[in-house]
Structure formats: C-alpha cells, structure tokens
Design a protein around this motif. Sequence first.
Motif, PDB file in Angstrom:
ATOM      1  N   GLY A  17       0.786  -1.233   0.000  1.00  0.00           N
ATOM      2  CA  GLY A  17       0.000   0.000   0.000  1.00  0.00           C
ATOM      3  C   GLY A  17       0.814   1.278   0.000  1.00  0.00           C
ATOM      4  O   GLY A  17       0.389   2.281   0.547  1.00  0.00           O
ATOM      5  N   GLU A  18       1.986   1.275  -0.600  1.00  0.00           N
ATOM      6  CA  GLU A  18       2.822   2.468  -0.603  1.00  0.00           C
ATOM      7  C   GLU A  18       2.344   3.454  -1.658  1.00  0.00           C
ATOM      8  O   GLU A  18       1.789   3.080  -2.676  1.00  0.00           O
ATOM      9  CB  GLU A  18       4.284   2.096  -0.857  1.00  0.00           C
ATOM     10  N   THR A  19       2.621   4.717  -1.412  1.00  0.00           N
ATOM     11  CA  THR A  19       2.224   5.758  -2.350  1.00  0.00           C
ATOM     12  C   THR A  19       3.414   6.280  -3.143  1.00  0.00           C
ATOM     13  O   THR A  19       3.341   7.349  -3.719  1.00  0.00           O
ATOM     14  CB  THR A  19       1.571   6.925  -1.599  1.00  0.00           C
ATOM     15  N   SER A  20       4.513   5.525  -3.173  1.00  0.00           N
ATOM     16  CA  SER A  20       5.681   5.960  -3.936  1.00  0.00           C
ATOM     17  C   SER A  20       6.407   4.750  -4.501  1.00  0.00           C
ATOM     18  O   SER A  20       6.264   3.638  -4.009  1.00  0.00           O
ATOM     19  CB  SER A  20       6.637   6.776  -3.050  1.00  0.00           C
ATOM     20  N   ASP A  21       7.190   4.994  -5.566  1.00  0.00           N
ATOM     21  CA  ASP A  21       8.075   3.973  -6.112  1.00  0.00           C
ATOM     22  C   ASP A  21       9.377   4.057  -5.333  1.00  0.00           C
ATOM     23  O   ASP A  21       9.949   5.133  -5.184  1.00  0.00           O
ATOM     24  CB  ASP A  21       8.362   4.253  -7.590  1.00  0.00           C
ATOM     25  N   ARG A  22       9.851   2.915  -4.830  1.00  0.00           N
ATOM     26  CA  ARG A  22      11.100   2.886  -4.078  1.00  0.00           C
ATOM     27  C   ARG A  22      12.090   1.970  -4.776  1.00  0.00           C
ATOM     28  O   ARG A  22      11.744   0.859  -5.176  1.00  0.00           O
ATOM     29  CB  ARG A  22      10.861   2.413  -2.648  1.00  0.00           C
ATOM     30  N   LEU A  23      13.331   2.442  -4.908  1.00  0.00           N
ATOM     31  CA  LEU A  23      14.402   1.681  -5.533  1.00  0.00           C
ATOM     32  C   LEU A  23      15.609   1.680  -4.616  1.00  0.00           C
ATOM     33  O   LEU A  23      15.781   2.584  -3.791  1.00  0.00           O
ATOM     34  CB  LEU A  23      14.809   2.310  -6.879  1.00  0.00           C
ATOM     35  N   ARG A  24      16.461   0.677  -4.791  1.00  0.00           N
ATOM     36  CA  ARG A  24      17.741   0.631  -4.087  1.00  0.00           C
ATOM     37  C   ARG A  24      18.825   0.281  -5.094  1.00  0.00           C
ATOM     38  O   ARG A  24      18.721  -0.699  -5.814  1.00  0.00           O
ATOM     39  CB  ARG A  24      17.736  -0.396  -2.964  1.00  0.00           C
TER      40      ARG A  24
END
Length: 141
Positions: free
Chosen positions: A44-51
């Motif tokens: 349910g995140e509201t952002s794209d996250r990358l590592r």
Amino acid sequence: MTRMTPFSNPLLLGFDTMEKTLERVAKAGDSYPPYNIERLAGAGETSDRLRITLAVAGFTEADLDVSVEENQLVVRGRQAEESERHFLHRGIAARQFQRIFVLADGMRVTAADLKNGLLSIDLDRPKPERLVKKINISARD
C-alpha cells in the motif's frame, strides 16, 4: 547535413533534454564498480522505491562521495595510495571510479548506507497527484 533524430519530430515538444540524457547514458559504458538495482516492495505504498547497491570493497565512508547533480546521481570513489606498503602481488586495484545514474523527474535520494563493502543508496519517487487543468477558450470575431 542536419541530423534527424526521433526527438526532432514536431509533435514531441520539450523532449530535447530526453535526447541529451539518452546520449549520456549511452556513453556510460564502464562496468566498475558492479551494481544492482532493485525495486523495494511495500504494501500500500504511495511511492516507487528503488535501491542501488554498488560493490565497493576496500573503500571507506571517507573515500566515497554520493551527490545529485542536475537529475543525475553521481557516486565517486577515491582511495589514497599508501606509499609505505610494498606488494609482492597486487590483484585488488585501488582504482578511482565515477558511476552516474540518470534520475527521472521527481526521483529523490532518501538514504545511503555502507555495510560489508556494499554501498546501498535508496531512492523514491512519490506518486504525483493526477492533475486535470481546464483551459478556457476565448472566441474572437
């Protein structure tokens, strides 16, 4: 003779910077240091996250520099030469590097962490609000 590119199409307005970005990406052919890019999943995140994880064995925190310059994530590594050491064989290079990642608009670096010879850089891009703008039409006779 002028060079025609896909971005010179009159229907693609304002994409000239995209063409320059693609040229920069094509020139970045060095493969040192090796790296991984992974998508971080969350419920349910509201952002794209990358590592982005770079293998920087032998580098300390003081030897590394991480910065954002004009929509580019720039990672630099510089090790100081130790003149008092005399190697019989040197298979581990103390080599400088610069690795550039082109960031999309809205991407931001949230953290950088060095652990066990791996430099991890976390990025995210908040989902933009959908914006619909009504343009009024004026009639002139």
